[in-house]
Design a protein around this motif. Structure first.
Motif, PDB file in Angstrom:
ATOM      1  N   GLU B  36     -37.632  17.085 105.367  1.00  0.00           N
ATOM      2  CA  GLU B  36     -37.663  15.672 105.709  1.00  0.00           C
ATOM      3  C   GLU B  36     -37.347  14.799 104.493  1.00  0.00           C
ATOM      4  N   GLU B  37     -37.984  15.151 103.363  1.00  0.00           N
ATOM      5  CA  GLU B  37     -37.685  14.431 102.112  1.00  0.00           C
ATOM      6  C   GLU B  37     -36.216  14.571 101.747  1.00  0.00           C
ATOM      7  N   ALA B  38     -35.673  15.761 102.039  1.00  0.00           N
ATOM      8  CA  ALA B  38     -34.261  15.995 101.715  1.00  0.00           C
ATOM      9  C   ALA B  38     -33.383  15.030 102.503  1.00  0.00           C
ATOM     10  N   LEU B  39     -33.667  14.880 103.799  1.00  0.00           N
ATOM     11  CA  LEU B  39     -32.867  13.975 104.633  1.00  0.00           C
ATOM     12  C   LEU B  39     -32.974  12.540 104.119  1.00  0.00           C
ATOM     13  N   ALA B  40     -34.192  12.137 103.742  1.00  0.00           N
ATOM     14  CA  ALA B  40     -34.400  10.780 103.232  1.00  0.00           C
ATOM     15  C   ALA B  40     -33.615  10.588 101.938  1.00  0.00           C
ATOM     16  N   SER B  41     -33.673  11.603 101.079  1.00  0.00           N
ATOM     17  CA  SER B  41     -32.985  11.513  99.794  1.00  0.00           C
ATOM     18  C   SER B  41     -31.473  11.432  99.970  1.00  0.00           C
ATOM     19  N   VAL B  42     -30.952  12.238 100.905  1.00  0.00           N
ATOM     20  CA  VAL B  42     -29.511  12.244 101.162  1.00  0.00           C
ATOM     21  C   VAL B  42     -29.062  10.886 101.699  1.00  0.00           C
ATOM     22  N   ALA B  43     -29.918  10.284 102.538  1.00  0.00           N
ATOM     23  CA  ALA B  43     -29.582   8.986 103.123  1.00  0.00           C
ATOM     24  C   ALA B  43     -29.574   7.900 102.044  1.00  0.00           C
ATOM     25  N   ARG B  44     -30.479   8.044 101.068  1.00  0.00           N
ATOM     26  CA  ARG B  44     -30.594   7.066  99.988  1.00  0.00           C
ATOM     27  C   ARG B  44     -29.416   7.150  99.031  1.00  0.00           C
ATOM     28  N   GLN B  45     -29.095   8.393  98.700  1.00  0.00           N
ATOM     29  CA  GLN B  45     -28.083   8.596  97.669  1.00  0.00           C
ATOM     30  C   GLN B  45     -27.374   9.911  97.941  1.00  0.00           C
ATOM     31  N   ARG B  46     -26.077   9.812  98.214  1.00  0.00           N
ATOM     32  CA  ARG B  46     -25.338  10.996  98.635  1.00  0.00           C
ATOM     33  C   ARG B  46     -25.164  11.971  97.468  1.00  0.00           C
ATOM     34  N   PRO B  47     -25.711  13.214  97.595  1.00  0.00           N
ATOM     35  CA  PRO B  47     -25.505  14.187  96.516  1.00  0.00           C
ATOM     36  C   PRO B  47     -24.141  14.852  96.656  1.00  0.00           C
ATOM     37  N   ASP B  48     -23.689  15.527  95.595  1.00  0.00           N
ATOM     38  CA  ASP B  48     -22.411  16.232  95.655  1.00  0.00           C
ATOM     39  C   ASP B  48     -22.588  17.689  96.057  1.00  0.00           C
ATOM     40  N   LEU B  49     -23.852  18.146  95.991  1.00  0.00           N
ATOM     41  CA  LEU B  49     -24.157  19.518  96.390  1.00  0.00           C
ATOM     42  C   LEU B  49     -25.660  19.611  96.651  1.00  0.00           C
ATOM     43  N   ILE B  50     -26.045  20.489  97.587  1.00  0.00           N
ATOM     44  CA  ILE B  50     -27.469  20.658  97.877  1.00  0.00           C
ATOM     45  C   ILE B  50     -27.854  22.120  97.709  1.00  0.00           C
ATOM     46  N   LEU B  51     -28.915  22.370  96.932  1.00  0.00           N
ATOM     47  CA  LEU B  51     -29.524  23.696  96.876  1.00  0.00           C
ATOM     48  C   LEU B  51     -30.701  23.661  97.833  1.00  0.00           C
ATOM     49  N   MET B  52     -30.629  24.455  98.904  1.00  0.00           N
ATOM     50  CA  MET B  52     -31.601  24.325  99.989  1.00  0.00           C
ATOM     51  C   MET B  52     -32.457  25.579 100.119  1.00  0.00           C
ATOM     52  N   ASP B  53     -33.734  25.438  99.810  1.00  0.00           N
ATOM     53  CA  ASP B  53     -34.674  26.508 100.112  1.00  0.00           C
ATOM     54  C   ASP B  53     -34.813  26.557 101.642  1.00  0.00           C
ATOM     55  N   ILE B  54     -35.133  27.718 102.193  1.00  0.00           N
ATOM     56  CA  ILE B  54     -35.203  27.810 103.651  1.00  0.00           C
ATOM     57  C   ILE B  54     -36.633  27.640 104.164  1.00  0.00           C
ATOM     58  N   GLN B  55     -37.570  28.408 103.587  1.00  0.00           N
ATOM     59  CA  GLN B  55     -38.947  28.283 104.069  1.00  0.00           C
ATOM     60  C   GLN B  55     -39.621  27.103 103.387  1.00  0.00           C
ATOM     61  N   LEU B  56     -39.743  25.999 104.136  1.00  0.00           N
ATOM     62  CA  LEU B  56     -40.283  24.758 103.589  1.00  0.00           C
ATOM     63  C   LEU B  56     -41.310  24.189 104.549  1.00  0.00           C
ATOM     64  N   PRO B  57     -42.292  23.451 104.025  1.00  0.00           N
ATOM     65  CA  PRO B  57     -43.227  22.781 104.918  1.00  0.00           C
ATOM     66  C   PRO B  57     -42.553  21.597 105.624  1.00  0.00           C
TER      67      PRO B  57
END
Lengths: 257, 121
Positions: B36-57
């Motif tokens: 959820e934080e990731a989506l908020a962060s992406v909406a705020r400021q577009r990153p050029d790449l995302i490192l995404m852990d899978i098992q997250l709360p």
């Protein structure tokens, strides 16, 4: 009579539902366990590598040597965790092959370049004899690479002088892959136990050479899941040859025998 | 302008390893602790790449990836799944969710950096 049949059928359905649930739980547990064990190890190995790469400043040589020990022990622990989890997954019937096109020649070459430094370190000759006309295969490339890595890794580990020779050929329906070494050889009694879990031919060797004794058991399962066979030919003092025969095209995972 | 990398990871140590690794490079790092934080962060400021852990709360990495890849404005952002779910089939699941690449944990920071450079030379 009819009532009895219905009762039995219901009971059977209930049992099979409970079994499916237990299997799902076990699978979930393995997934969690895998995550819980690897997360702290990831941190240990990660920081160690960063320190060794001088990210936090120059590292004095004596400290560097100790860090390398930490790194190699951490990697060893990782190998153990992977083996135990793999076997648990196989036992739970949760290991599924990912079947796709692959090149056996590529598998052999990848394994060769992965283990070449280990052979060089022990001053062993490592040779590859690859038939020129190997056809394209269909199977689980990652798992087959794991098997060949295990066989060649073992050969290098247990051979103190001479050579390790990898060969791959095919006939019209199967690959024949072998790994021959000039190591100490294995007695017939030990050969029989070799592919069972937690068995190494000589337990004192385990202490000296490391390893879980799970690699060959896992390799055997993986080859059998491909509908293939793995075997060993050896005699004490005359080296060992581990080989497997594998259908070139595997489109369905074999059920457990 | 330097490339921005969003690190989505719930474990403090793992975030710190990536942060320390990337301090030696030109990349700029932002962090999120769950999907959820990731989506908020992406909406705020577009990153050029995302490192995404899978098992997250809260929201796992599969779901966060699916949502980002469903957005035409964001779907070009490369997403590298970084996960301990390195058992057979997990890479396929990550790719099915839309991840562009996959790094199993424990990874070597050196290799992770090589993967990042593949997307952001």
């Amino acid at each position: 009579m009819l009532g009895e049949n219905t009762r039995l059928r219901n009971e059977l359905q209930e049992k099979s539902r409970a079994l499916a649930e237990a299997t799902a739980h076990r699978s979930q547990f393995l997934g969690n366990m895998s995550h819980e064990l690897r997360t702290p190890l990831n941190a240990i190995l990660g920081y160690t590598e960063l320190i060794l790469d001088d990210i936090y400043g120059g590292v004095p040589e004596p400290m560097r040597r100790v860090l390398k020990r930490i790194e190699s022990n951490g990697k060893h622990l990782l190998g153990l965790i992977n083996d135990v989890l793999d076997l648990a997954k196989i036992e739970a019937g949760q290991l599924t092959l990912t079947l796709a096109e692959y090149s056996m020649a590529e598998v052999v070459r990848n394994v060769f370049s992965a283990v070449e430094p280990l052979a060089a370190e022990k001053k062993l000759a490592l040779t590859v004899d690859l038939a020129a006309d190997l056809p394209g295969g269909h199977g689980d490339e990652r798992r087959l690479t794991q098997v060949l890595l295990n066989l060649v890794g073992n050969a290098i580990k247990f051979t103190d002088s001479g050579e390790v020779a990898i060969a791959a050929a095919s006939d019209n329906r199967a690959f024949h892959v072998s790994v021959r070494d000039t190591g100490p050889g294995i007695t017939p009694a030990d050969q029989a136990r070799l592919f069972q879990e937690f068995q190494q031919a000589d337990n004192s060797l385990t202490k000296k050479k490391g390893g879980t004794g799970l690699g060959l058991a896992i390799s055997k399962r993986i080859i059998e899941m491909h509908g293939g066979r793995i075997r060993v030919e050896s005699a004490p003092g005359r080296g060992s040859t581990f080989s497997f025969t594998l259908p070139i095209t595997v489109t369905q995972q074999a059920r457990r025998p | 302008m330097s490339n921005r990398i969003l690190v989505v990871e719930d474990q403090e140590d793992n975030r710190r390893i990536v942060r320390d690794l990337l301090t030696t490079t030109d990349y700029e790092v932002t962090e999120a602790e769950n999907g959820e934080e990731a989506l908020a962060s992406v909406a705020r400021q577009r990153p050029d790449l995302i490192l995404m852990d899978i098992q997250l709360p809260v929201m796992d990495g599969y779901e966060a990836t699916r949502r980002i890849k469903a957005d035409p404005a964001l779907r070009e952002i490369p997403i590298i799944a970084v996960t301990s779910y390195a058992l057979s089939g997990d890479e396929e699941k990550a790719r099915a969710a839309g991840c562009d690449d996959f790094v199993p944990k424990p990874y070597s920071p050196r290799q992770l950096l090589a993967k990042i450079r593949k997307f952001l030379p």
